[in-house]
Design an enzyme around this catalytic site. Sequence first.
Site, PDB file in Angstrom:
ATOM      1  N   GLU A  17      -6.268  86.924  11.300  1.00 15.35           N
ATOM      2  CA  GLU A  17      -6.826  87.269   9.975  1.00 15.35           C
ATOM      3  C   GLU A  17      -5.770  87.381   8.878  1.00 15.35           C
ATOM      4  O   GLU A  17      -6.123  87.583   7.726  1.00 15.35           O
ATOM      5  CB  GLU A  17      -7.604  88.590  10.079  1.00 15.35           C
ATOM      6  N   ASP A  53     -15.755  90.652  19.568  1.00 10.99           N
ATOM      7  CA  ASP A  53     -15.225  91.357  20.728  1.00 10.99           C
ATOM      8  C   ASP A  53     -16.250  91.358  21.873  1.00 10.99           C
ATOM      9  O   ASP A  53     -15.904  91.185  23.043  1.00 10.99           O
ATOM     10  CB  ASP A  53     -14.934  92.826  20.377  1.00 10.99           C
TER      11      ASP A  53
END
Lengths: 718, 718
Positions: A463, A322
């Site tokens: 994911e 991030d």
Amino acid sequence: MDIWSYTQSGYREEDTVTNGNRFLVGNGYMGYRGTMDEWGKSEFAAVNLAGVYDQNGDKWREPVNAPNGLFAVLSVNGETVALGKTTAQKHTQTVHFRRGTHSRDTLFAPVRIRSERFVSMAEKHLLCSRLTLTFSEDCQAELLTGIVTDIWDINGPHLFNYTYQADSILLAEARTGELNIPVAAAQSVKAGFDCAEKRESTETGVYRRLSFNAEAGKSYVIDIFSAVFTGLDDKEPGKQAYSLCQKAAESGFESLLSAHRAAWEELWQNSAVELQGCDEAARALNASLYHLHSIAPRHASALSIPARGLSGQTYKGAVFWDSEIFLFPVFVHTEPELAKTLLRYRIETLPGALKKAAEYGYRGAFYPWESQEGGAEGCTDYNVVDVFTHRPVRTYFRDKQIHISGDIAYALWRYYEITGDLSLMREGGAEVILQCARFYLSRAHSRLDTDKVELLDVIGPDEYHERVGNNVFTNQMAAHCIACSLELPELFPDSSFFDDLIKKLDYEDDFNLLKKLLPLLRPAFEEGEIIEQFDGYLELEDCDLETVRGRLLDEREYWGTNHGVAAHTRIIKQADVIAMMALFPSQFSDKTVERNWRFYEPRTEHGSSLSSCMYALTACRFGQPDLAWEHFIKTASIDLEGGGKNWAGEIYIGGTHPAANGGAWIIAVLGFAGLSVLNGELTANPRLPSQIKSLRFPVTLRGKRVCVTVTHDGWTVE
Amino acid sequence: MDIWSYTQSGYREEDTVTNGNRFLVGNGYMGYRGTMDEWGKSEFAAVNLAGVYDQNGDKWREPVNAPNGLFAVLSVNGETVALGKTTAQKHTQTVHFRRGTHSRDTLFAPVRIRSERFVSMAEKHLLCSRLTLTFSEDCQAELLTGIVTDIWDINGPHLFNYTYQADSILLAEARTGELNIPVAAAQSVKAGFDCAEKRESTETGVYRRLSFNAEAGKSYVIDIFSAVFTGLDDKEPGKQAYSLCQKAAESGFESLLSAHRAAWEELWQNSAVELQGCDEAARALNASLYHLHSIAPRHASALSIPARGLSGQTYKGAVFWDSEIFLFPVFVHTEPELAKTLLRYRIETLPGALKKAAEYGYRGAFYPWESQEGGAEGCTDYNVVDVFTHRPVRTYFRDKQIHISGDIAYALWRYYEITGDLSLMREGGAEVILQCARFYLSRAHSRLDTDKVELLDVIGPDEYHERVGNNVFTNQMAAHCIACSLELPELFPDSSFFDDLIKKLDYEDDFNLLKKLLPLLRPAFEEGEIIEQFDGYLELEDCDLETVRGRLLDEREYWGTNHGVAAHTRIIKQADVIAMMALFPSQFSDKTVERNWRFYEPRTEHGSSLSSCMYALTACRFGQPDLAWEHFIKTASIDLEGGGKNWAGEIYIGGTHPAANGGAWIIAVLGFAGLSVLNGELTANPRLPSQIKSLRFPVTLRGKRVCVTVTHDGWTVE
């Protein structure tokens, strides 16, 4: 509508956790959750510290919460008055984005309690709160205030061997269990009226009781100052905290608030995006930048931002990709020094990445998926709890999400591309890029009977599909990293810097291997094709999002791993192919991007706050900003609306969403305004959606601030 | 104790399924489950056919059960008499190993029902049953007998468009749904007394009603003959079945039984192991060979044996590695033509293996994990059902269990080593070995910066650990396959056979690559070391079997896949490293084997019937046959005791256990007696456990039967 604040009226118990995030105040050194003055651990009150970690036994390692020195609870005629226990006739809670403060105003039958709170942007160790109490009848009042040491922890406790001091300044000192780091919190109080004071220390903290006879209609003001220091700041954190509290009481609340507001004002001057046409969006964007500023590590030279900011211990207080992909772009354009701080964190933690690679049998730098201090890997093998069996589930985020190293190299390269500044490269950035490229070299496999080079058994940004082969995002990121490593010598044509580095790293053979590897690894894309997210993705079941959601037997079920409802379908968690297109815009035609967007977007759950930003940004690029609007509003509003998931399986994952906060700015400035900076030169390419009339925002170029204005008719810079 | 039969007394409903397996009769062409004459689909009655498969919709493809022409149910004075519905005063059920028959003897209040049943070893299409009814009082009796077409299927129905014929011979004809294969069953009856006969066809079959006035104390004998033919046998299966039933009735039960017994006697002459010292073990070993003979495809030239024999549709009636590793060794030493039949099945199904490899993006031959006719892969992506969510679970048996190709090459090579006969190599065996080696060449990966060659993302024999790297069993099997391919030219020094083959397969470049690959892939073992089962195995949680079992929340839970209780521990399903040592005895010292045995055995759940055999065999090799004894008894008794798991998750996996049946012989002959045959030359190395006095068994060498006797004092051959 006031676009610079957000107020919630009324009290609902079920908002307690979300409001703790929504009304957070912070200064990068620490965050104070948006809880009531009188609340404690059961309401998730917390003073969350940046960069101080502790592990209790074999539980998850997580950041330390400091003792809470702003605690204050009032009794009237012996009866405790507290929101949630005492009925409130009126109640509002407000966060003020521009001034960086939190306030509450609660009317109980016997008393109205107002408070204003801030974590000083001018003095990183300082928390301040002003309580104003107005009584509806004459009464006997007592305020219990002090430092609460019985604090909220997810995997704690972390602080042990408390000692207390209780003179005019209260002091609580303790040490972390794992590394024995001292942590100290002090408190001073300034009451604007006469009262009797008694002090006491208990098992849960050190307190003072201020008692007075209150008169009906009269307001009583009490200012509370608390200071937090740790052994990472100073050898004698207790002494420092004590002394700062003393000074704060002398300076007084208003003077401290004034310095705090001035510091915030400067931040806004550097970053505020003036959005005309939709106040709701303007406010959400302000909220997003507010949250970013509240957690940015301005006090450090090498530190990064945890995935849930300073809103708690979620995700172990760790730094994820991030930082490089969603936060770095904001700061590199508005406050480049801070961008450097984030990247220096990765340079400083290179040893951790080298160690992790070696542990997995590879060479080079494999950065942690969840990076804690010193580059320690915070990500564990088990990150989800099965809701049916309550057993932990093996996930492979730590082992297989190898794009992280490339993401870091990408940001280092972007820093150079945008600023033209080579200093970070010299400070270790070049070494990081080389070590990341070396990692991919050793992680790659080739078949014996073909030229094909593969990155096998990886997890991409999506994911929900673990252990896949040749995820294009990953391959592209690795190829880019290798390409950067091969371009490095051209950056230093006239110095021995690069040659010395190659020698130091014994890199010559690898450099030659990388030249061979790059064309074999780099994905080849055909114009207009649907790019397959990984080997075999297009053979997976093609069912729509609602079908997959309908298969859930428990709404908290995790969608990924081998057993998850999405795992063997084409439904993805978040932008993956589209994230790649967002990050490498020059490599894909508008037509290709749009075709893939329209293929992947309906198949995306947006189960991560990192997803919408990528879809919005790319929609702007192919000229359909109206497709971006909903994603923009969702991204920018996430911490106002209290969106985002609070649970993954049985694990709490709530908190603020810095990546979405950064994403909001990215959509507005890089998407709608189409800002592009190369080597300090700026252009814009406005693609304003119909809801926005104009955007006006500052950009820092080579140390100077310029202001860009974008309308439907064009753009100007001053 | 009669070591040539097994009798169970009394009736327990819960034994119904297990007894169906325990008392099976068969002849390789078909198997008839050990159910009562009067039972049907709800008791899992079935006539299971070898090599005839059908798929209904998207359900699992499985072998076809033929209509049941031995069905017979008696009514006395209008009341049905049936075990499980009518109270039995006495009941025994017996399987006679030497004569290959099943009998039951049930005393109900009004009638004693006896029957003897066999599936003819002399005529593969024929089933025979003799019912003897003895009444306790005068009564009106009616026997309903015929061909039941409402049959037990797991993933059916498979037979459609029935037509019936009901003259003195009953006939039912139908076609399979998928491939439209005709299947026909006929029935004739010969009653030894006068009775009235009525015939009828219904939705569930075609029947005759034999009614008669029975006298107390008198026995009534009815012989029932049924014939089964399919379109794979003949163009007009109905006609053939009809005609065979006619002939059978003419020949009569006793003459048919006599031919059947003679055929069985010859099988026993070739294979019976005379075990002195422990009758229980002797009987279990007889039972094991009985079950093997009942399912061996003597009627075919190229066919193999399903993992659950002919006991039903479990495991899709598919052929696993069991055939090459656990069954082939028995037959190559006792009935080499049958060993060739098994291996010819693999030669004939090479096209399926080439196709499967290509589908996964590889070259060469990737044999099916669950092979059906023509080498079609019967293994699906989902093989387990989650007991908590009832959702199918993705397993990777089909995709990753790549040792199967090496197992087949191993058996082909063993055939040559043991017999010295090159005919199979010429018939296609050499081509299979080359294509398997080519598969490993294309499946292997190398790293760019090291010499290491790896087989990544595989499953070894231990299926509880999916998707591991460098499973040593797999690497060793692949290396052996490659080594065999490289040795092939030496087998044909004076002919152009090999050169022609290389040309035909365009194999020259691959041959050279394989030479380079072999030393890089072949695992290197250090004397006495614990061999790590796969990369990272020794880093897994080391807890004991009972700890892992204790974590089960439901006893039917599957232990493997990412969520299983064993998956992330060192607990393994079955012999893996030890299986490798069993198959490659010359490569490991006794000390190394024993050390690994003592490490792995306590960590093995033996959740597969293939496990104990490997542990027993290796224990004999390092001179500790007493460690092998318990594994021997367990292996040999599995289908007598009704051991083995009936469920994997929610899926029925019951049936007989041919691999364990073969394993029992392997332990006795290759383990306890230490038989070793190389190029037709025989030696023994007795390691008899204390429970066994002597072993005496036949071996077929170059077409001649010799008899080996082994005692604690030595061995002789005659």
